[in-house]
Each structure stands twice: as structure tokens, then as C-alpha cells.
Design an enzyme around this catalytic site. Sequence first.
Site, PDB file in Angstrom:
ATOM      1  N   TYR A 142      34.377 -47.125 -51.809  1.00  0.00           N
ATOM      2  CA  TYR A 142      34.421 -47.632 -52.988  1.00  0.00           C
ATOM      3  C   TYR A 142      34.618 -46.599 -54.270  1.00  0.00           C
ATOM      4  O   TYR A 142      35.432 -46.942 -55.164  1.00  0.00           O
ATOM      5  CB  TYR A 142      34.022 -48.027 -53.443  1.00  0.00           C
ATOM      6  CG  TYR A 142      34.460 -49.543 -52.447  1.00  0.00           C
ATOM      7  CD1 TYR A 142      33.714 -49.465 -50.694  1.00  0.00           C
ATOM      8  CD2 TYR A 142      34.010 -50.649 -52.773  1.00  0.00           C
ATOM      9  CE1 TYR A 142      34.504 -50.437 -50.092  1.00  0.00           C
ATOM     10  CE2 TYR A 142      34.225 -52.427 -51.923  1.00  0.00           C
ATOM     11  CZ  TYR A 142      34.531 -51.912 -50.886  1.00  0.00           C
ATOM     12  OH  TYR A 142      34.856 -53.201 -49.778  1.00  0.00           O
ATOM     13  N   LYS A 189      30.080 -43.093 -38.057  1.00  0.00           N
ATOM     14  CA  LYS A 189      31.411 -42.668 -37.747  1.00  0.00           C
ATOM     15  C   LYS A 189      31.327 -41.181 -37.068  1.00  0.00           C
ATOM     16  O   LYS A 189      32.082 -40.376 -37.999  1.00  0.00           O
ATOM     17  CB  LYS A 189      32.959 -42.782 -37.897  1.00  0.00           C
ATOM     18  CG  LYS A 189      33.981 -43.102 -37.002  1.00  0.00           C
ATOM     19  CD  LYS A 189      34.331 -43.678 -36.484  1.00  0.00           C
ATOM     20  CE  LYS A 189      35.350 -43.053 -35.492  1.00  0.00           C
ATOM     21  NZ  LYS A 189      35.650 -43.661 -34.052  1.00  0.00           N
ATOM     22  N   ASP A 221      32.936 -48.611 -34.504  1.00  0.00           N
ATOM     23  CA  ASP A 221      33.584 -49.227 -33.674  1.00  0.00           C
ATOM     24  C   ASP A 221      32.967 -50.284 -33.163  1.00  0.00           C
ATOM     25  O   ASP A 221      33.386 -51.441 -32.265  1.00  0.00           O
ATOM     26  CB  ASP A 221      34.759 -48.321 -33.417  1.00  0.00           C
ATOM     27  CG  ASP A 221      34.130 -47.295 -32.868  1.00  0.00           C
ATOM     28  OD1 ASP A 221      33.338 -46.687 -32.837  1.00  0.00           O
ATOM     29  OD2 ASP A 221      35.660 -46.449 -31.904  1.00  0.00           O
ATOM     30  N   ASP A 245      30.525 -53.267 -45.617  1.00  0.00           N
ATOM     31  CA  ASP A 245      31.689 -54.655 -46.323  1.00  0.00           C
ATOM     32  C   ASP A 245      32.616 -55.147 -44.563  1.00  0.00           C
ATOM     33  O   ASP A 245      32.774 -56.578 -44.634  1.00  0.00           O
ATOM     34  CB  ASP A 245      33.059 -54.029 -46.582  1.00  0.00           C
ATOM     35  CG  ASP A 245      33.692 -55.085 -47.752  1.00  0.00           C
ATOM     36  OD1 ASP A 245      33.280 -56.199 -47.864  1.00  0.00           O
ATOM     37  OD2 ASP A 245      35.202 -55.377 -47.487  1.00  0.00           O
ATOM     38  N   ASP A 249      31.567 -59.348 -43.153  1.00  0.00           N
ATOM     39  CA  ASP A 249      32.088 -60.955 -43.023  1.00  0.00           C
ATOM     40  C   ASP A 249      32.087 -61.184 -42.176  1.00  0.00           C
ATOM     41  O   ASP A 249      32.136 -61.650 -41.398  1.00  0.00           O
ATOM     42  CB  ASP A 249      34.067 -60.584 -43.265  1.00  0.00           C
ATOM     43  CG  ASP A 249      34.091 -60.180 -44.717  1.00  0.00           C
ATOM     44  OD1 ASP A 249      33.457 -60.308 -45.652  1.00  0.00           O
ATOM     45  OD2 ASP A 249      35.053 -60.987 -45.307  1.00  0.00           O
TER      46      ASP A 249
HETATM   47  C1  IPM Z   1      32.008 -58.215 -51.155  1.00  0.00           C
HETATM   48  C2  IPM Z   1      33.597 -58.446 -51.485  1.00  0.00           C
HETATM   49  C3  IPM Z   1      33.861 -56.923 -52.169  1.00  0.00           C
HETATM   50  C4  IPM Z   1      33.955 -55.992 -51.622  1.00  0.00           C
HETATM   51  C5  IPM Z   1      35.183 -56.964 -53.407  1.00  0.00           C
HETATM   52  C6  IPM Z   1      35.152 -58.001 -54.254  1.00  0.00           C
HETATM   53  C7  IPM Z   1      35.673 -56.169 -54.412  1.00  0.00           C
HETATM   54  O1  IPM Z   1      34.703 -57.738 -50.488  1.00  0.00           O
HETATM   55  O2  IPM Z   1      31.785 -58.240 -51.913  1.00  0.00           O
HETATM   56  O3  IPM Z   1      31.940 -57.719 -50.147  1.00  0.00           O
HETATM   57  O4  IPM Z   1      34.413 -54.791 -51.559  1.00  0.00           O
HETATM   58  O5  IPM Z   1      32.578 -55.292 -51.744  1.00  0.00           O
HETATM   59 MG    MG Z   2      33.332 -58.090 -48.676  1.00  0.00          MG
END
Ligand code: IPM
Ligand code: MG
Length: 355
Positions: A142, A189, A221, A245, A249
Site C-alpha cells: 500500500y 507467502k 492461499d 485487506d 473481507d
Molecule cells: C479497508 C478498505 C481500504 C483498504 C480501502 C478503502 C482503501 O478496503 O479498510 O479494508 O484497502 O485498506
Molecule cells: Mg478492505
Amino acid sequence: MNLKIAILPGDGIGPEIIEQAIKAVKAVVKKYGHTLEYELGLTGATAIDQTGDPYPEKTHRLCMNADAVLFGAIGDPRFDNNPRATVRPEQGLLAMRKKLGLYANIRPVETFQSLIHKSPLRRELVEGANFVCIRELTGGIYFGEKGRKDNGNTAFDTNTYTREEIERILKLAYEFAGKRRKKLTVVDKANVLESSRLWREIAQEMAPRYLDIQTEYMFVDNAAMQIIQWPKNFDVMVTENMFGDILTDEASVITGSLGLLPSASIGIHTSVFEPIHGSYPQAAGKDIANPIATILSAAMMFEYAFNLPEEGRMIREAVAASLAEGFVTEDIATGQAWKTSQVGDWIAHYIAKHE
Ligand code: IPM
Ligand code: MG
């Protein structure tokens, strides 16, 4: 206690869900005899529109002077489909993380009994799953060197980590594991990436200092697969920025909705509390978004920033009650669906009325 909070609603559904969290915070403040001082700040696309900067200096000063930051969401489709945009809402979030030194993002993944049927996974796999993902937040791909060469036809992003960055996040993760079920999974990884090999090397150096904690190493993975197959096997998971990240999710669907998971970002300056979901622009202004992740982020704020666990527990209890009674938004409703604002009112009312 006087609570000084900076509130950054951001984009999309941000303002609506933040409003519900403020209701819950106000109810708690009143009930427990605290005082609240809060101020709103601009960030994201909203801030770009008004100032040209997704994290204006004024907002940064507001955050630096507060005891905690409550954050909504960031992102706007006007920018998503324009890869050539020179300024993007997400840069605001990244700038805030970097400038506040928020190197650790704590994302608890908990299942709610009343929502298990909403999970895409089988009940017996999900029931009782409870783990924490600790995501490194101010390093890695990032923030590494990025750019274009060959007249723009070659692009690169660099995944860089220093020893210091890895040590501080692993230390925090070990301390977390020590307070929980004493198992730490280091996700990397290392079979391919040099940066991951440094993570693993440092983790192996540190592991003997935490003999009561079982350290496990897992390739990312494989971790993506195991989160779905055996979510109950995890206790604390620690990983770099990008892997964290993606995995969080993924982990959020275990609980039945992305709209349920809160997070705390902590580090050097003021801590930030935000839902893990995005700005859900399709729902903006419709009063349908699930405010629970943001309300639970407020609970984490009481616990982490103010060391007021009883106040945090009260919010959690109110959220659990709304879920159990089915007083929820359309994403998780089985019967009638309620509006964002109604769920916020219900939760604030519950807090006011219950011990
Ligand atoms: C998160 C989001 C952010 C990230 C984006 C919006 C930049 O997906 O907080 O997980 O990738 O960190
Ligand atoms: Mg995210």
C-alpha cells in the site's frame, strides 16, 4: 469522563451509519454520566469536492486533538472507474492511517447465534467461530514505491517491510493472543516473497519469548481456504497489509453480512474506529444500510480508546438484542426489514432502558 471524539462520516452510506453510531454513543454517555464533545471532519470524495484534498490538514488537526476518531466509509464510483484520476478518496484513508501512525488494524470476527442461518457456511462450521485478524496497516504494498515506466506501459508497486514494522505488529499480535486462546497464526507467502521471508524469520526469533503461545505459520492461499473450511481453528491471525485487506473481507461473510464487522486501528497517535465495509454508494441516502458494524466500532472505541469496558459491553448487548429480536436492516432480515435510522433508534433506546 469527558470524551473528545472526532467524527469523519466520509462518503456514500458513511453519514447515515455514523448518525446511528452517534445515537448509541450519546445514549451510553448519558447513562454512565460522561460528557461528550465531538466535531465532524471532512474526508474522502466529500472532502475532495469541497477542498481538493481527501484528508485536509484541518481534518488531521481535528483527529490529532481528539481522544478517538469514529470513521464512516470512504469511496465514490466517480473515481473507481477512472484509473487516471490523480486524486482519489481512498488516498484520504491511507493518509490518515499513515499520519496517525495506525500500524495495527484489529478486526474481530465473531458470529452471532441469531444470524448463523445467514452464513453461507454450514451451521456446524460457523457456530462458535471467534477469531481476531490483526492486519498491518501502514506498510507493505500500500505504501511502497510505485509508479510507471516504459512510457506508462509498465506499472509497479513494491512490497517493502522493515524489521521495526514487523516486530511491532507481531509484538501486538502476541500480546493479543496471550489474552485470548493463546494461538497465533502468522500468515505470509514465504515460499515466494522475500518480504514474507523476513516476516517469518522475525516471527521465529520472537516465538521463543512467548512460550505459552502456540505459533503457527500459514501461507496466505492456504489461509484463505482454511478460513472458510475450519474458521473455528483460528484464534489470532496476523498478516501484512494487503493480505489482511483481502482475508478480512473473506472472513466477514462467515458471520452472515459484511455489515456487521467493526474494526479498531491503533498505533502512535489517536486511534480510529471504523466498520470494515466500504461506502456502498448504491445504498447512499436510502436509509437501508446496516449500521451495526459502525455501532460495534463505537463499542470498540469505548473499550480500546477510553478503557470503559462496561460501556462497550452495553452497546454490544443492545446490538445482540436487536439481532435476536430481528430488529435489523434488509441485508440480514428474515421477516420485516427496518430502516437504518430505526435500527439506530432501537439500539439507543435499548441502551437507555436496560442495565
Ligand atoms: C479497508 C478498505 C481500504 C483498504 C480501502 C478503502 C482503501 O478496503 O479498510 O479494508 O484497502 O485498506
Ligand atoms: Mg478492505
